[in-house]
Enzyme design. Structure first.
Site, PDB file in Angstrom:
ATOM      1  N   GLN A   8      83.317  20.406  47.048  1.00 40.99           N
ATOM      2  CA  GLN A   8      81.968  20.960  46.468  1.00 40.99           C
ATOM      3  C   GLN A   8      82.212  22.261  45.754  1.00 40.99           C
ATOM      4  N   LEU A   9      81.561  22.380  44.635  1.00 40.58           N
ATOM      5  CA  LEU A   9      81.610  23.556  43.930  1.00 40.58           C
ATOM      6  C   LEU A   9      80.135  24.543  43.817  1.00 40.58           C
ATOM      7  N   GLY A  34      63.756  14.581  41.629  1.00 39.50           N
ATOM      8  CA  GLY A  34      64.124  14.016  40.321  1.00 39.50           C
ATOM      9  C   GLY A  34      65.576  13.624  40.470  1.00 39.50           C
ATOM     10  N   VAL A  35      66.157  14.558  39.808  1.00 42.73           N
ATOM     11  CA  VAL A  35      67.773  14.214  39.476  1.00 42.73           C
ATOM     12  C   VAL A  35      68.403  14.445  40.919  1.00 42.73           C
ATOM     13  N   GLY A  36      68.216  15.573  41.525  1.00 40.98           N
ATOM     14  CA  GLY A  36      68.962  15.689  42.754  1.00 40.98           C
ATOM     15  C   GLY A  36      69.235  14.384  43.738  1.00 40.98           C
ATOM     16  N   LYS A  80      74.662  15.006  51.556  1.00 44.88           N
ATOM     17  CA  LYS A  80      75.658  13.945  51.109  1.00 44.88           C
ATOM     18  C   LYS A  80      76.331  13.158  52.033  1.00 44.88           C
ATOM     19  N   TYR A 140      73.342  20.616  50.311  1.00 39.39           N
ATOM     20  CA  TYR A 140      74.098  19.536  49.690  1.00 39.39           C
ATOM     21  C   TYR A 140      74.767  18.756  50.234  1.00 39.39           C
ATOM     22  N   ASP A 173      83.777  12.450  42.163  1.00 36.86           N
ATOM     23  CA  ASP A 173      83.044  13.339  41.198  1.00 36.86           C
ATOM     24  C   ASP A 173      83.135  13.188  39.857  1.00 36.86           C
ATOM     25  N   PRO A 230      61.486  19.555  43.028  1.00 35.98           N
ATOM     26  CA  PRO A 230      62.730  18.683  43.512  1.00 35.98           C
ATOM     27  C   PRO A 230      62.199  16.935  43.078  1.00 35.98           C
ATOM     28  N   ARG A 252      76.505  22.617  28.519  1.00 38.23           N
ATOM     29  CA  ARG A 252      77.960  21.931  28.104  1.00 38.23           C
ATOM     30  C   ARG A 252      78.968  22.338  29.314  1.00 38.23           C
ATOM     31  N   SER A 253      78.402  22.260  30.389  1.00 38.99           N
ATOM     32  CA  SER A 253      79.469  22.377  31.709  1.00 38.99           C
ATOM     33  C   SER A 253      80.147  21.060  31.829  1.00 38.99           C
TER      34      SER A 253
HETATM   35  P1  NAP Z   1      76.405  25.897  34.268  1.00 39.09           P
HETATM   36  O1  NAP Z   1      77.914  25.773  34.637  1.00 39.09           O
HETATM   37  O2  NAP Z   1      75.936  27.310  34.802  1.00 39.09           O
HETATM   38  O3  NAP Z   1      76.326  25.916  32.814  1.00 39.09           O
HETATM   39  C1  NAP Z   1      74.944  26.064  32.179  1.00 39.09           C
HETATM   40  C2  NAP Z   1      75.256  25.619  30.678  1.00 39.09           C
HETATM   41  O4  NAP Z   1      73.929  26.201  30.171  1.00 39.09           O
HETATM   42  C3  NAP Z   1      76.209  26.410  29.980  1.00 39.09           C
HETATM   43  O5  NAP Z   1      76.752  25.660  28.959  1.00 39.09           O
HETATM   44  C4  NAP Z   1      75.570  27.461  29.191  1.00 39.09           C
HETATM   45  O6  NAP Z   1      75.862  27.854  27.927  1.00 39.09           O
HETATM   46  C5  NAP Z   1      74.028  26.844  28.852  1.00 39.09           C
HETATM   47  N1  NAP Z   1      72.979  27.958  28.624  1.00 39.09           N
HETATM   48  C6  NAP Z   1      73.101  28.713  29.577  1.00 39.09           C
HETATM   49  N2  NAP Z   1      71.836  29.858  29.174  1.00 39.09           N
HETATM   50  C7  NAP Z   1      71.389  28.996  28.208  1.00 39.09           C
HETATM   51  C8  NAP Z   1      70.140  29.135  27.302  1.00 39.09           C
HETATM   52  N3  NAP Z   1      69.510  30.204  27.436  1.00 39.09           N
HETATM   53  N4  NAP Z   1      69.931  28.324  26.242  1.00 39.09           N
HETATM   54  C9  NAP Z   1      70.738  27.219  26.227  1.00 39.09           C
HETATM   55  N5  NAP Z   1      71.816  26.904  27.019  1.00 39.09           N
HETATM   56  C10 NAP Z   1      72.222  27.702  27.996  1.00 39.09           C
HETATM   57  O7  NAP Z   1      75.493  25.042  35.003  1.00 39.09           O
HETATM   58  P2  NAP Z   1      75.587  23.477  35.593  1.00 39.09           P
HETATM   59  O8  NAP Z   1      76.803  23.478  36.600  1.00 39.09           O
HETATM   60  O9  NAP Z   1      75.813  22.647  34.389  1.00 39.09           O
HETATM   61  O10 NAP Z   1      73.971  23.309  36.157  1.00 39.09           O
HETATM   62  C11 NAP Z   1      73.155  23.672  35.187  1.00 39.09           C
HETATM   63  C12 NAP Z   1      71.711  23.291  36.185  1.00 39.09           C
HETATM   64  O11 NAP Z   1      71.590  22.034  36.982  1.00 39.09           O
HETATM   65  C13 NAP Z   1      71.783  24.193  37.202  1.00 39.09           C
HETATM   66  O12 NAP Z   1      70.499  24.630  37.659  1.00 39.09           O
HETATM   67  C14 NAP Z   1      72.427  23.729  38.661  1.00 39.09           C
HETATM   68  O13 NAP Z   1      71.876  24.132  39.814  1.00 39.09           O
HETATM   69  C15 NAP Z   1      71.682  22.239  38.092  1.00 39.09           C
HETATM   70  N6  NAP Z   1      72.592  21.195  38.824  1.00 39.09           N
HETATM   71  C16 NAP Z   1      71.771  20.161  39.452  1.00 39.09           C
HETATM   72  C17 NAP Z   1      72.493  19.062  39.851  1.00 39.09           C
HETATM   73  C18 NAP Z   1      71.712  17.981  40.659  1.00 39.09           C
HETATM   74  O14 NAP Z   1      71.974  17.151  41.136  1.00 39.09           O
HETATM   75  N7  NAP Z   1      70.366  18.104  40.429  1.00 39.09           N
HETATM   76  C19 NAP Z   1      73.839  18.991  39.591  1.00 39.09           C
HETATM   77  C20 NAP Z   1      74.716  19.875  39.209  1.00 39.09           C
HETATM   78  C21 NAP Z   1      73.774  20.724  38.462  1.00 39.09           C
HETATM   79  P3  NAP Z   1      77.476  28.426  27.679  1.00 39.09           P
HETATM   80  O15 NAP Z   1      78.519  27.427  27.811  1.00 39.09           O
HETATM   81  O16 NAP Z   1      77.598  28.921  26.280  1.00 39.09           O
HETATM   82  O17 NAP Z   1      77.743  29.586  28.838  1.00 39.09           O
HETATM   83  N1  LUD Z   2      79.814  20.215  43.486  1.00 35.90           N
HETATM   84  C1  LUD Z   2      77.859  19.306  43.089  1.00 35.90           C
HETATM   85  N2  LUD Z   2      77.875  21.618  43.170  1.00 35.90           N
HETATM   86  C2  LUD Z   2      76.471  21.580  43.192  1.00 35.90           C
HETATM   87  N3  LUD Z   2      68.235  18.080  45.589  1.00 35.90           N
HETATM   88  C3  LUD Z   2      75.433  18.714  43.590  1.00 35.90           C
HETATM   89  C4  LUD Z   2      72.896  19.046  44.060  1.00 35.90           C
HETATM   90  C5  LUD Z   2      71.807  17.243  45.572  1.00 35.90           C
HETATM   91  N4  LUD Z   2      81.587  18.937  43.064  1.00 35.90           N
HETATM   92  C6  LUD Z   2      80.435  19.146  43.038  1.00 35.90           C
HETATM   93  O1  LUD Z   2      75.740  17.708  44.262  1.00 35.90           O
HETATM   94  O2  LUD Z   2      77.813  17.005  42.421  1.00 35.90           O
HETATM   95  C7  LUD Z   2      78.416  17.818  42.672  1.00 35.90           C
HETATM   96  N5  LUD Z   2      79.917  17.879  42.763  1.00 35.90           N
HETATM   97  N6  LUD Z   2      76.307  19.221  42.804  1.00 35.90           N
HETATM   98  N7  LUD Z   2      74.221  19.354  43.341  1.00 35.90           N
HETATM   99  C8  LUD Z   2      74.303  20.279  42.532  1.00 35.90           C
HETATM  100  C9  LUD Z   2      75.781  20.413  42.393  1.00 35.90           C
HETATM  101  C10 LUD Z   2      78.538  20.311  43.058  1.00 35.90           C
HETATM  102  C11 LUD Z   2      71.774  19.444  43.761  1.00 35.90           C
HETATM  103  C12 LUD Z   2      70.629  19.035  44.255  1.00 35.90           C
HETATM  104  C13 LUD Z   2      70.522  18.178  45.328  1.00 35.90           C
HETATM  105  C14 LUD Z   2      72.936  17.780  45.038  1.00 35.90           C
HETATM  106  C15 LUD Z   2      69.370  17.637  46.011  1.00 35.90           C
HETATM  107  O3  LUD Z   2      69.332  16.902  46.763  1.00 35.90           O
HETATM  108  C16 LUD Z   2      67.009  17.929  46.326  1.00 35.90           C
HETATM  109  C17 LUD Z   2      65.965  17.240  45.400  1.00 35.90           C
HETATM  110  O4  LUD Z   2      66.302  17.837  43.943  1.00 35.90           O
HETATM  111  O5  LUD Z   2      65.133  16.763  45.361  1.00 35.90           O
HETATM  112  C18 LUD Z   2      66.601  19.135  46.745  1.00 35.90           C
HETATM  113  C19 LUD Z   2      67.381  19.954  47.743  1.00 35.90           C
HETATM  114  C20 LUD Z   2      66.948  21.110  48.172  1.00 35.90           C
HETATM  115  O6  LUD Z   2      67.483  22.135  47.993  1.00 35.90           O
HETATM  116  O7  LUD Z   2      65.628  21.144  49.135  1.00 35.90           O
END
Ligand code: NAP
Ligand code: LUD
Length: 322
Positions: free
Chosen positions: A125-126, A299-301, A81, A77, A150, A297, A198-199
């Site tokens: 980065q987290l 979509g949102v990434g 970026k 990631y 962020d 992949p 609800r993260s």
């Molecule tokens: P997270 O901090 O692990 O939070 C997950 C949330 O989902 C928590 O609020 C949790 O509830 C809830 N949850 C867990 N199991 C559940 C279930 N069975 N039913 C309903 N709710 C449930 O995750 P996050 O950081 O928000 O990330 C969520 C997902 O998005 C991950 O797969 C992560 O990799 C992805 N993500 C993608 C991007 C991107 O750019 N595409 C960016 C950030 C994150 P509780 O609060 O009760 O624990």
């Molecule tokens: N920490 C994020 N940690 C993880 N997917 C991202 C992410 C790009 N401070 C802070 O960037 O916003 C953040 N701020 N996050 N994430 C997850 C989360 C963070 C996740 C996926 C992608 C950023 C991305 O580019 C591609 C896609 O969905 O098409 C695929 C990339 C692959 O793994 O091949």
């Protein structure tokens, strides 16, 4: 005459039915985050180049990314970026700290970037990949709110929660999701939206954004009972639960918009790497029922990264104006 009257009446009924149905009837349309993100990055590149020429190159937005430790997913990631920033003409700084550091070293790195006038945006980065315990919230809140690209500091997330949008920074992933929802052309105001998760980084700011747009928002989490009943009422559903392929097609209201933030590895022996990426939504069963759906992949990434660049440019412009 009677036949004509009948035909006019049935056409009117059909029209009325269409008006009552808030969403388009076409199903399975793909919200192509990769293509949309690419067009956003192109516009940002143009804006930066115009601002550079207008200011005799005094304007040169700079994004700094701090990575602690060496998680493989974070490596990918962060690399993406920094590469995307450089491609649109942003300066970048990459600060890599070993996983043996403590809170003081992380805070020192942030303070140094807060002080520098040539750094406009700071991203930590987290999750932090650390051996000893480090308070993530404390470190995040150390970032100056004006450089918090962020949008995760208490100041910026508080502003968002209160609907004080002027001068705030919206977290990248929810901002990207909102952009995708808007591109479907749907009316967010008055819609029923369900956010699963609800993260601080996705679910909560997504709830705030949708509520600010006058959607009626329900937030589900790990303790929610009858989640399927909530989802069935949703016109818009955003899933960020970290649960591979959890949301199934038969949970959905036909015609719902489905935004899948999940990024999960699942074993797949047919792939050279031995795994593949899936979302929190069961794409195959949801696609025919949804009006619009994001793939994983692509979509949102990619939208997360495009919104990071947009946030950085906005922060840099505000700092130039100050
Ligand atoms: P997270 O901090 O692990 O939070 C997950 C949330 O989902 C928590 O609020 C949790 O509830 C809830 N949850 C867990 N199991 C559940 C279930 N069975 N039913 C309903 N709710 C449930 O995750 P996050 O950081 O928000 O990330 C969520 C997902 O998005 C991950 O797969 C992560 O990799 C992805 N993500 C993608 C991007 C991107 O750019 N595409 C960016 C950030 C994150 P509780 O609060 O009760 O624990
Ligand atoms: N920490 C994020 N940690 C993880 N997917 C991202 C992410 C790009 N401070 C802070 O960037 O916003 C953040 N701020 N996050 N994430 C997850 C989360 C963070 C996740 C996926 C992608 C950023 C991305 O580019 C591609 C896609 O969905 O098409 C695929 C990339 C692959 O793994 O091949």
């Amino acid at each position: 005459m009677a036949k004509r009257l009948l035909s006019v009446t049935s056409r009117c009924i059909a029209l009325l039915r269409q008006r009552q149905r808030p969403f388009s009837d076409s199903r399975g349309q793909i919200l192509d985050g990769k293509a949309i993100a690419s067009s956003i990055r192109k516009n940002l590149k143009k804006e930066i180049s115009d601002l550079k020429s207008k200011t005799d190159s005094k304007f040169g937005p700079c994004l700094a990314v701090i990575q602690v430790g060496h998680r493989e997913d974070s490596n990918v990631y962060v690399r993406n970026k920094l590469k995307a920033a450089a491609e649109i003409g942003m300066e970048t700084r990459s600060i890599k700290l070993p996983n043996a550091v403590g809170e003081a070293e992380v805070v020192d790195a942030i303070d140094e970037l807060n002080r520098r006038n040539d750094v406009n945006g700071i991203l930590l980065q987290l999750p932090l990949d650390v051996l000893q315990s480090v308070d993530t919230d404390y470190c995040i809140n150390r970032i100056h709110p004006q450089k918090d690209v962020d949008g995760l500091t208490a100041v910026n997330s508080g502003r968002l929660a209160r609907g004080e949008m002027g001068g705030t920074v919206i977290p990248c992933t929810p901002r990207g999701c909102l952009e995708l929802i808007e591109r479907t052309g749907t009316d967010i105001a008055g819609s029923n939206a369900v956010v699963i998760g609800r993260s601080k980084i996705v679910g909560s700011p997504m709830r705030d954004l949708l509520q600010n747009r006058n959607a009626t928002v329900t937030v589900c989490h790990s303790k929610t009972k009858d989640m399927q009943d909530m989802v069935r009422r949703a016109d818009i559903i955003v899933v960020a639960a970290r649960q591979p392929q959890m949301v199934k097609g038969d949970w959905l209201k036909p015609g719902a918009i489905v935004i899948d933030c999940g990024i999960n590895d699942i074993k797949d022996a047919t792939k050279s790497k031995g795994y593949r990426l899936v979302g929190d939504v069961d794409y195959e069963s949801c696609k025919p029922v949804a009006s619009w759906i994001t793939p994983v992949p692509k979509g949102v990434g990619p939208m997360t990264i495009a919104m990071l660049l947009q946030n950085t440019l906005e922060c840099a412009k505000r700092q130039l104006a100050d």
